[in-house]
Structure formats: structure tokens, C-alpha cells
Design a protein around this motif. Structure first.
Motif, PDB file in Angstrom:
ATOM      1  N   ARG A   1       0.835  -1.211   0.000  1.00 22.87           N
ATOM      2  CA  ARG A   1       0.000   0.000   0.000  1.00 22.87           C
ATOM      3  C   ARG A   1       0.870   1.261   0.000  1.00 22.87           C
ATOM      4  O   ARG A   1       0.567   2.248   0.654  1.00 22.87           O
ATOM      5  CB  ARG A   1      -0.992   0.000   1.169  1.00 22.87           C
ATOM      6  CG  ARG A   1      -2.125  -0.984   0.969  1.00 22.87           C
ATOM      7  CD  ARG A   1      -3.060  -1.041   2.160  1.00 22.87           C
ATOM      8  NE  ARG A   1      -3.739   0.218   2.424  1.00 22.87           N
ATOM      9  CZ  ARG A   1      -4.850   0.621   1.806  1.00 22.87           C
ATOM     10  NH1 ARG A   1      -5.399  -0.126   0.857  1.00 22.87           N
ATOM     11  NH2 ARG A   1      -5.415   1.764   2.139  1.00 22.87           N
ATOM     12  N   ASN A   2       1.932   1.199  -0.789  1.00 22.92           N
ATOM     13  CA  ASN A   2       2.771   2.369  -1.015  1.00 22.92           C
ATOM     14  C   ASN A   2       2.445   2.968  -2.370  1.00 22.92           C
ATOM     15  O   ASN A   2       2.147   2.245  -3.328  1.00 22.92           O
ATOM     16  CB  ASN A   2       4.252   2.005  -0.973  1.00 22.92           C
ATOM     17  CG  ASN A   2       4.750   1.771   0.439  1.00 22.92           C
ATOM     18  OD1 ASN A   2       4.262   2.383   1.389  1.00 22.92           O
ATOM     19  ND2 ASN A   2       5.713   0.876   0.596  1.00 22.92           N
ATOM     20  N   ALA A   3       2.517   4.286  -2.455  1.00 20.92           N
ATOM     21  CA  ALA A   3       2.266   4.991  -3.705  1.00 20.92           C
ATOM     22  C   ALA A   3       3.535   5.697  -4.151  1.00 20.92           C
ATOM     23  O   ALA A   3       4.304   6.204  -3.323  1.00 20.92           O
ATOM     24  CB  ALA A   3       1.132   6.002  -3.529  1.00 20.92           C
ATOM     25  N   TYR A   4       3.744   5.728  -5.470  1.00 28.65           N
ATOM     26  CA  TYR A   4       4.942   6.348  -6.026  1.00 28.65           C
ATOM     27  C   TYR A   4       4.553   7.313  -7.146  1.00 28.65           C
ATOM     28  O   TYR A   4       3.682   7.001  -7.975  1.00 28.65           O
ATOM     29  CB  TYR A   4       5.898   5.292  -6.573  1.00 28.65           C
ATOM     30  CG  TYR A   4       6.356   4.290  -5.531  1.00 28.65           C
ATOM     31  CD1 TYR A   4       7.524   4.504  -4.813  1.00 28.65           C
ATOM     32  CD2 TYR A   4       5.603   3.152  -5.267  1.00 28.65           C
ATOM     33  CE1 TYR A   4       7.949   3.595  -3.837  1.00 28.65           C
ATOM     34  CE2 TYR A   4       6.011   2.242  -4.297  1.00 28.65           C
ATOM     35  CZ  TYR A   4       7.183   2.469  -3.594  1.00 28.65           C
ATOM     36  OH  TYR A   4       7.577   1.559  -2.633  1.00 28.65           O
ATOM     37  N   ALA A   5       5.191   8.455  -7.165  1.00 24.56           N
ATOM     38  CA  ALA A   5       4.988   9.442  -8.216  1.00 24.56           C
ATOM     39  C   ALA A   5       6.344   9.761  -8.821  1.00 24.56           C
ATOM     40  O   ALA A   5       7.244  10.235  -8.107  1.00 24.56           O
ATOM     41  CB  ALA A   5       4.335  10.706  -7.668  1.00 24.56           C
ATOM     42  N   GLY A   6       6.504   9.454 -10.107  1.00 28.03           N
ATOM     43  CA  GLY A   6       7.799   9.657 -10.743  1.00 28.03           C
ATOM     44  C   GLY A   6       8.894   8.822 -10.115  1.00 28.03           C
ATOM     45  O   GLY A   6      10.062   9.229 -10.086  1.00 28.03           O
TER      46      GLY A   6
ATOM     47  N   GLU B   1      -1.562  17.262  -4.524  1.00 28.26           N
ATOM     48  CA  GLU B   1      -0.356  17.845  -3.948  1.00 28.26           C
ATOM     49  C   GLU B   1       0.757  16.806  -3.811  1.00 28.26           C
ATOM     50  O   GLU B   1       1.940  17.118  -3.957  1.00 28.26           O
ATOM     51  CB  GLU B   1      -0.675  18.450  -2.582  1.00 28.26           C
ATOM     52  CG  GLU B   1      -1.565  19.691  -2.658  1.00 28.26           C
ATOM     53  CD  GLU B   1      -2.032  20.148  -1.282  1.00 28.26           C
ATOM     54  OE1 GLU B   1      -1.809  19.392  -0.300  1.00 28.26           O
ATOM     55  OE2 GLU B   1      -2.629  21.239  -1.187  1.00 28.26           O
ATOM     56  N   LYS B   2       0.388  15.564  -3.559  1.00 23.73           N
ATOM     57  CA  LYS B   2       1.376  14.515  -3.305  1.00 23.73           C
ATOM     58  C   LYS B   2       1.797  13.748  -4.559  1.00 23.73           C
ATOM     59  O   LYS B   2       2.898  13.192  -4.605  1.00 23.73           O
ATOM     60  CB  LYS B   2       0.835  13.537  -2.268  1.00 23.73           C
ATOM     61  CG  LYS B   2       0.616  14.159  -0.891  1.00 23.73           C
ATOM     62  CD  LYS B   2       0.020  13.155   0.077  1.00 23.73           C
ATOM     63  CE  LYS B   2      -0.185  13.772   1.462  1.00 23.73           C
ATOM     64  NZ  LYS B   2      -0.738  12.799   2.442  1.00 23.73           N
TER      65      LYS B   2
END
Length: 228
Positions: free
Chosen positions: A143-148, A203-204
Motif C-alpha cells: 500500500r505504497n504509492a509512487y509518483a515519478g 499535492e502529493k
């Protein structure tokens, strides 16, 4: 994949059926334990979701009878929180146990996990473990999220919202629909909480929150996650 949902709470059954159909599952339903046994025998579902407290025959008894002829994965639903009730559920052959009220996304996650373990699922490994669209990626196990490629610190509910939108990319959902889907089984919240969560997700996860690329608004309708 065929899932059988049996509960005497009609509105709850309708909500679960709606959400599971959106995931691509075939759903058959019933309202008591006798129907659960018949559905297990005649419909041969890939998984069953049974309420414990039902008329005519309770879920524990139904589970016992189903185990006489089928090893279909079974998730029990109950309003009880006593550990003894959970142990009784496992003793009669249930595979998992979820206490009401619950988050519909948690139920769907448990369904996917049971289907993977039973070998019945036809979902690809990427779908089961990681969800990626463009620069945004979700690890569904951790349940981790990654952006770029960078970890984005999301709250549990923020993760629920973005997972739901990404799984249903390009579909527009009103604030009311998002509230009903993600919050309703817990409590009726202020509808503005949806706007707050969308703003925080932008924002995140977005490069420019003021000009989002993925988490978009359909003015006058609702929100959606864009997938080109």
C-alpha cells in the motif's frame, strides 16, 4: 470470475454487487443460509461472501454444509467482534473474516488475495500486485504509492481513493458516489471530505497540483483519473 454474495441486508448486498461488477466480476446473490448452500452447489462460484447472522440458516451452518461438497473460498461477514466468533468461523471452514462495518476496498483486496491463493484468479500479476498508470504507481501489497519513482506518503484513505480511481480510470465519479463507495460502509461523512482528499492527492502525486495531469475534475459532474 463468479462471486456469490449472501446477506439479508439488501442495501449492503446491492452495494457490494455494484462494486464487484465494476471490477469485472460476475455476481450472484442470496439473502439466507439455505440460498447460500444452493448457490454454492448450483452456481459453482469462484468465491463466496456470507453473512453470519441470517434467517432460516446462519452463515456458520451454511459454511459447514458447503464444506461437505465444495472447497470454494469463503469470506464471512459479521457485526460481532468477539474473537471466539472468528475462531468458530475458521473452525467450520471459512477462509477469511471481515467485521462490519468495513471498507469496500478492503473486501475487494481480500477477495483478490483469496482468489490468488486458490489459483482461481485470471488477473495478471501486475494487476494483482502493482497498479501503474503513467508516472503514478501503487504497490497493492505494501500500500505504497509512487509518483515519478519517488515514494509519496499517503494516508490509508488517500490510498483507497487513488486506488479506486486508478482501477476505474477514465470513469467520472461524483462526490456522492465516491463518498458512498469509499466511506459509506463506515459512516456518513461531510461530502467536502472528498474534495479535501482529491486536493491532497494532487499535492502529493501531481507534478503541478494546479494543473493536474492525472487526477482531473469534470466540472459539474465529479472526479476521474485520466488514462490515455
Amino acid at each position: 470470475m463468479k462471486i456469490c454474495v449472501v446477506d439479508d441486508e439488501d442495501l449492503l448486498v446491492k452495494g457490494i454487487r455494484f462494486n464487484l461488477k465494476n471490477e469485472g466480476y460476475e455476481v450472484v446473490t442470496g439473502s439466507n443460509g439455505l440460498e447460500a448452500v444452493d448457490l454454492a452447489r448450483n452456481e459453482r462460484p469462484d468465491l463466496m461472501v456470507l453473512d453470519v447472522m441470517m434467517p432460516e440458516m446462519d452463515g456458520l451452518t451454511a459454511c459447514t454444509k458447503i464444506r461437505e461438497f465444495s472447497q470454494v473460498p469463503i469470506i464471512l461477514l459479521t457485526a460481532k467482534t468477539d474473537d471466539l466468533d472468528k475462531l468458530m468461523g475458521f473452525d467450520v471452514g471459512a477462509d477469511d473474516y471481515l467485521t462490519k462495518p468495513f471498507n469496500i476496498l478492503e473486501l475487494k483486496a481480500r477477495i483478490r488475495a483469496l482468489l490468488r491463493r486458490s489459483g482461481s484468479t485470471q488477473e495478471q500479476a501486475e494487476t494483482a500486485n502493482r497498479l501503474t498508470i503513467g508516472d503514478i504507481s501503487l504497490d497493492l501489497d505494501s500500500r505504497n504509492a509512487y509518483a515519478g519513482g519517488k515514494l509519496a506518503e499517503l494516508t490509508a484513505k488517500e490510498f483507497d481513493v487513488i486506488e479506486f480511481l486508478m482501477r476505474n480510470a477514465n470513469r467520472v465519479y461524483s462526490r456522492e458516489a465516491l463518498l458512498d463507495t469509499i466511506w459509506a460502509l463506515e459512516y456518513r461523512s461531510d461530502i467536502r471530505t472528498v474534495d479535501v482528499h482529491i486536493r491532497r492527492l494532487r499535492e502529493k502525486l501531481e507534478k503541478d497540483p494546479a494543473k493536474p495531469q492525472y487526477i482531473l475534475t469534470k466540472w459539474g459532474v465529479g472526479y476521474y483519473f485520466r488514462k490515455e
